[in-house]
Write a protein that holds these residues in place. Structure first.
Motif, PDB file in Angstrom:
ATOM      1  N   MET A   1       8.901  -3.257 -16.537  1.00  0.00           N
ATOM      2  CA  MET A   1       8.326  -3.147 -15.214  1.00  0.00           C
ATOM      3  C   MET A   1       7.183  -2.127 -15.274  1.00  0.00           C
ATOM      4  SD  MET A   1      10.093  -1.875 -11.596  1.00  0.00           S
ATOM      5  CE  MET A   1      11.134  -3.285 -11.424  1.00  0.00           C
ATOM      6  N   SER A   2       6.091  -2.428 -14.634  1.00  0.00           N
ATOM      7  CA  SER A   2       4.952  -1.521 -14.621  1.00  0.00           C
ATOM      8  C   SER A   2       5.272  -0.293 -13.761  1.00  0.00           C
ATOM      9  CB  SER A   2       3.717  -2.224 -14.066  1.00  0.00           C
ATOM     10  OG  SER A   2       3.861  -2.465 -12.681  1.00  0.00           O
ATOM     11  N   ILE A   3       4.514   0.767 -13.975  1.00  0.00           N
ATOM     12  CA  ILE A   3       4.706   1.977 -13.163  1.00  0.00           C
ATOM     13  C   ILE A   3       4.417   1.666 -11.704  1.00  0.00           C
ATOM     14  CG2 ILE A   3       3.764   4.279 -12.698  1.00  0.00           C
ATOM     15  CD1 ILE A   3       3.525   4.672 -15.721  1.00  0.00           C
ATOM     16  N   ARG A   4       3.368   0.893 -11.442  1.00  0.00           N
ATOM     17  CA  ARG A   4       3.027   0.533 -10.069  1.00  0.00           C
ATOM     18  C   ARG A   4       4.183  -0.205  -9.397  1.00  0.00           C
ATOM     19  NH1 ARG A   4       2.009  -3.566  -7.396  1.00  0.00           N
ATOM     20  NH2 ARG A   4       0.747  -3.607  -5.527  1.00  0.00           N
ATOM     21  N   SER A   5       4.765  -1.168 -10.078  1.00  0.00           N
ATOM     22  CA  SER A   5       5.890  -1.932  -9.532  1.00  0.00           C
ATOM     23  C   SER A   5       7.114  -1.050  -9.301  1.00  0.00           C
ATOM     24  CB  SER A   5       6.266  -3.079 -10.459  1.00  0.00           C
ATOM     25  OG  SER A   5       5.218  -3.995 -10.562  1.00  0.00           O
ATOM     26  N   ALA A   6       7.373  -0.147 -10.230  1.00  0.00           N
ATOM     27  CA  ALA A   6       8.513   0.764 -10.080  1.00  0.00           C
ATOM     28  C   ALA A   6       8.323   1.675  -8.872  1.00  0.00           C
ATOM     29  CB  ALA A   6       8.684   1.593 -11.347  1.00  0.00           C
ATOM     30  N   ILE A   7       7.101   2.164  -8.686  1.00  0.00           N
ATOM     31  CA  ILE A   7       6.811   3.016  -7.524  1.00  0.00           C
ATOM     32  C   ILE A   7       7.050   2.237  -6.237  1.00  0.00           C
ATOM     33  CG2 ILE A   7       4.937   4.143  -6.262  1.00  0.00           C
ATOM     34  CD1 ILE A   7       3.787   4.961  -9.023  1.00  0.00           C
ATOM     35  N   LYS A  10      10.847   1.604  -5.581  1.00  0.00           N
ATOM     36  CA  LYS A  10      11.561   2.813  -5.168  1.00  0.00           C
ATOM     37  C   LYS A  10      11.197   3.225  -3.748  1.00  0.00           C
ATOM     38  CE  LYS A  10      12.564   4.904  -9.608  1.00  0.00           C
ATOM     39  NZ  LYS A  10      12.433   6.102 -10.443  1.00  0.00           N
ATOM     40  N   LEU A  11       9.918   3.128  -3.396  1.00  0.00           N
ATOM     41  CA  LEU A  11       9.495   3.513  -2.052  1.00  0.00           C
ATOM     42  C   LEU A  11      10.076   2.582  -0.992  1.00  0.00           C
ATOM     43  CD1 LEU A  11       5.774   4.497  -2.720  1.00  0.00           C
ATOM     44  CD2 LEU A  11       7.695   6.037  -2.254  1.00  0.00           C
ATOM     45  N   VAL A  12      10.121   1.299  -1.277  1.00  0.00           N
ATOM     46  CA  VAL A  12      10.704   0.336  -0.335  1.00  0.00           C
ATOM     47  C   VAL A  12      12.186   0.631  -0.130  1.00  0.00           C
ATOM     48  CG1 VAL A  12      11.335  -2.098  -0.036  1.00  0.00           C
ATOM     49  CG2 VAL A  12       8.999  -1.488  -0.706  1.00  0.00           C
ATOM     50  N   GLU A  13      12.892   0.876  -1.224  1.00  0.00           N
ATOM     51  CA  GLU A  13      14.333   1.143  -1.129  1.00  0.00           C
ATOM     52  C   GLU A  13      14.637   2.451  -0.411  1.00  0.00           C
ATOM     53  OE1 GLU A  13      15.723   0.910  -5.165  1.00  0.00           O
ATOM     54  OE2 GLU A  13      15.534  -1.279  -5.221  1.00  0.00           O
ATOM     55  N   ALA A  14      13.848   3.484  -0.654  1.00  0.00           N
ATOM     56  CA  ALA A  14      14.135   4.809  -0.097  1.00  0.00           C
ATOM     57  C   ALA A  14      13.626   5.006   1.330  1.00  0.00           C
ATOM     58  CB  ALA A  14      13.543   5.890  -0.992  1.00  0.00           C
ATOM     59  N   PHE A  15      12.486   4.379   1.653  1.00  0.00           N
ATOM     60  CA  PHE A  15      11.840   4.681   2.927  1.00  0.00           C
ATOM     61  C   PHE A  15      11.699   3.502   3.885  1.00  0.00           C
ATOM     62  CE2 PHE A  15      10.212   7.872  -0.107  1.00  0.00           C
ATOM     63  CZ  PHE A  15      10.701   9.014   0.525  1.00  0.00           C
ATOM     64  N   ALA A  16      12.066   2.305   3.484  1.00  0.00           N
ATOM     65  CA  ALA A  16      11.940   1.109   4.335  1.00  0.00           C
ATOM     66  C   ALA A  16      10.633   1.145   5.135  1.00  0.00           C
ATOM     67  CB  ALA A  16      13.144   1.011   5.273  1.00  0.00           C
ATOM     68  N   PRO A  17       9.506   1.186   4.439  1.00  0.00           N
ATOM     69  CA  PRO A  17       8.230   1.383   5.133  1.00  0.00           C
ATOM     70  C   PRO A  17       7.805   0.205   5.999  1.00  0.00           C
ATOM     71  CG  PRO A  17       7.844   0.915   2.828  1.00  0.00           C
ATOM     72  CD  PRO A  17       9.327   1.032   2.997  1.00  0.00           C
ATOM     73  N   GLU A  18       7.106   0.541   7.091  1.00  0.00           N
ATOM     74  CA  GLU A  18       6.464  -0.478   7.929  1.00  0.00           C
ATOM     75  C   GLU A  18       5.196  -0.973   7.246  1.00  0.00           C
ATOM     76  OE1 GLU A  18       5.556   1.020  11.807  1.00  0.00           O
ATOM     77  OE2 GLU A  18       7.653   1.456  12.262  1.00  0.00           O
ATOM     78  N   ARG A  19       4.609  -0.085   6.474  1.00  0.00           N
ATOM     79  CA  ARG A  19       3.356  -0.402   5.790  1.00  0.00           C
ATOM     80  C   ARG A  19       3.359   0.340   4.457  1.00  0.00           C
ATOM     81  NH1 ARG A  19      -2.415   1.259   8.398  1.00  0.00           N
ATOM     82  NH2 ARG A  19      -3.710   0.623   6.676  1.00  0.00           N
ATOM     83  N   VAL A  22       0.340   0.493  -2.744  1.00  0.00           N
ATOM     84  CA  VAL A  22       0.361   1.286  -3.969  1.00  0.00           C
ATOM     85  C   VAL A  22      -0.847   0.830  -4.779  1.00  0.00           C
ATOM     86  CG1 VAL A  22       1.632   1.943  -6.040  1.00  0.00           C
ATOM     87  CG2 VAL A  22       2.880   1.471  -3.915  1.00  0.00           C
ATOM     88  N   LEU A  23      -1.810   1.727  -4.922  1.00  0.00           N
ATOM     89  CA  LEU A  23      -3.081   1.384  -5.551  1.00  0.00           C
ATOM     90  C   LEU A  23      -3.218   2.078  -6.894  1.00  0.00           C
ATOM     91  CD1 LEU A  23      -5.183   2.053  -2.358  1.00  0.00           C
ATOM     92  CD2 LEU A  23      -4.402  -0.168  -3.158  1.00  0.00           C
ATOM     93  N   ASN A  24      -3.616   1.328  -7.903  1.00  0.00           N
ATOM     94  CA  ASN A  24      -3.875   1.886  -9.221  1.00  0.00           C
ATOM     95  C   ASN A  24      -5.342   2.319  -9.262  1.00  0.00           C
ATOM     96  OD1 ASN A  24      -4.292   2.475 -11.914  1.00  0.00           O
ATOM     97  ND2 ASN A  24      -3.267   0.662 -12.676  1.00  0.00           N
ATOM     98  N   GLU A  25      -5.561   3.619  -9.328  1.00  0.00           N
ATOM     99  CA  GLU A  25      -6.919   4.160  -9.356  1.00  0.00           C
ATOM    100  C   GLU A  25      -7.282   4.710 -10.741  1.00  0.00           C
ATOM    101  OE1 GLU A  25      -6.976   6.973  -6.095  1.00  0.00           O
ATOM    102  OE2 GLU A  25      -7.320   5.355  -4.658  1.00  0.00           O
ATOM    103  N   ASP A  39      -7.377   0.584 -18.262  1.00  0.00           N
ATOM    104  CA  ASP A  39      -6.268  -0.328 -18.019  1.00  0.00           C
ATOM    105  C   ASP A  39      -4.914   0.375 -17.948  1.00  0.00           C
ATOM    106  OD1 ASP A  39      -6.319   0.324 -20.676  1.00  0.00           O
ATOM    107  OD2 ASP A  39      -6.017  -1.700 -21.424  1.00  0.00           O
ATOM    108  N   GLY A  40      -4.895   1.695 -17.896  1.00  0.00           N
ATOM    109  CA  GLY A  40      -3.637   2.441 -17.820  1.00  0.00           C
ATOM    110  C   GLY A  40      -3.092   2.534 -16.412  1.00  0.00           C
ATOM    111  N   GLU A  41      -1.975   3.223 -16.303  1.00  0.00           N
ATOM    112  CA  GLU A  41      -1.365   3.472 -14.993  1.00  0.00           C
ATOM    113  C   GLU A  41      -1.098   4.967 -14.873  1.00  0.00           C
ATOM    114  OE1 GLU A  41       1.105  -0.136 -13.339  1.00  0.00           O
ATOM    115  OE2 GLU A  41       1.923   0.507 -15.270  1.00  0.00           O
ATOM    116  N   THR A  42      -2.175   5.736 -14.912  1.00  0.00           N
ATOM    117  CA  THR A  42      -2.050   7.182 -14.904  1.00  0.00           C
ATOM    118  C   THR A  42      -2.355   7.813 -13.554  1.00  0.00           C
ATOM    119  OG1 THR A  42      -4.336   7.381 -15.673  1.00  0.00           O
ATOM    120  CG2 THR A  42      -2.599   7.399 -17.366  1.00  0.00           C
ATOM    121  N   HIS A  43      -3.140   7.136 -12.737  1.00  0.00           N
ATOM    122  CA  HIS A  43      -3.553   7.674 -11.437  1.00  0.00           C
ATOM    123  C   HIS A  43      -3.270   6.636 -10.351  1.00  0.00           C
ATOM    124  CE1 HIS A  43      -5.747  10.185 -14.246  1.00  0.00           C
ATOM    125  NE2 HIS A  43      -5.997  11.033 -13.271  1.00  0.00           N
ATOM    126  N   MET A  44      -2.409   6.993  -9.442  1.00  0.00           N
ATOM    127  CA  MET A  44      -2.019   6.070  -8.372  1.00  0.00           C
ATOM    128  C   MET A  44      -2.252   6.708  -7.000  1.00  0.00           C
ATOM    129  SD  MET A  44      -0.929   3.401  -9.890  1.00  0.00           S
ATOM    130  CE  MET A  44       0.228   2.593 -10.920  1.00  0.00           C
TER     131      MET A  44
END
Length: 93
Positions: A1-7, A10-19, A22-25, A39-44
């Motif tokens: 699983m990518s870091i972006r997908s994992a983030i 986890k956020l959906v499960e913990a915070f049930a967000p309305e919006r 997650v952007l890879n910058e 092409d890394g996943e170092t800055h989100m």
């Protein structure tokens, strides 16, 4: 699983967000340190609106998110920009 997908998971499960965005910058920071490439996943960036942030300070919101994502930092996430709001609060995004 990518870091972006994992983030996102986890956020959906913990915070049930309305919006949630997650952007890879990482491409903006390529070459800023050895091993950082376009092409890394170092800055989100996380943009999240959740009722669980109601009554929390900005610092408390950030701590809740960074504590949740400790394993992603351990896996190579270098920087995380956080825009967290409760429902009804103004956002710039």
């Amino acid at each position: 699983m990518s870091i972006r997908s994992a983030i996102e998971t986890k956020l959906v499960e913990a915070f049930a967000p309305e919006r949630l965005d997650v952007l890879n910058e990482s491409h903006h920071h390529a070459g800023h340190q050895p091993g950082m490439t376009e092409d890394g996943e170092t800055h989100m960036r996380v943009r999240i609106v959740s009722a669980k942030f109601s009554g929390l300070t900005r610092l408390s919101r950030h701590r809740a998110i960074t504590d949740l994502l400790k394993s992603e930092f351990d896996a190579g996430l270098h920087a995380l920009a956080i825009d967290a709001a409760a429902p009804g609060e103004p956002t710039r995004w």
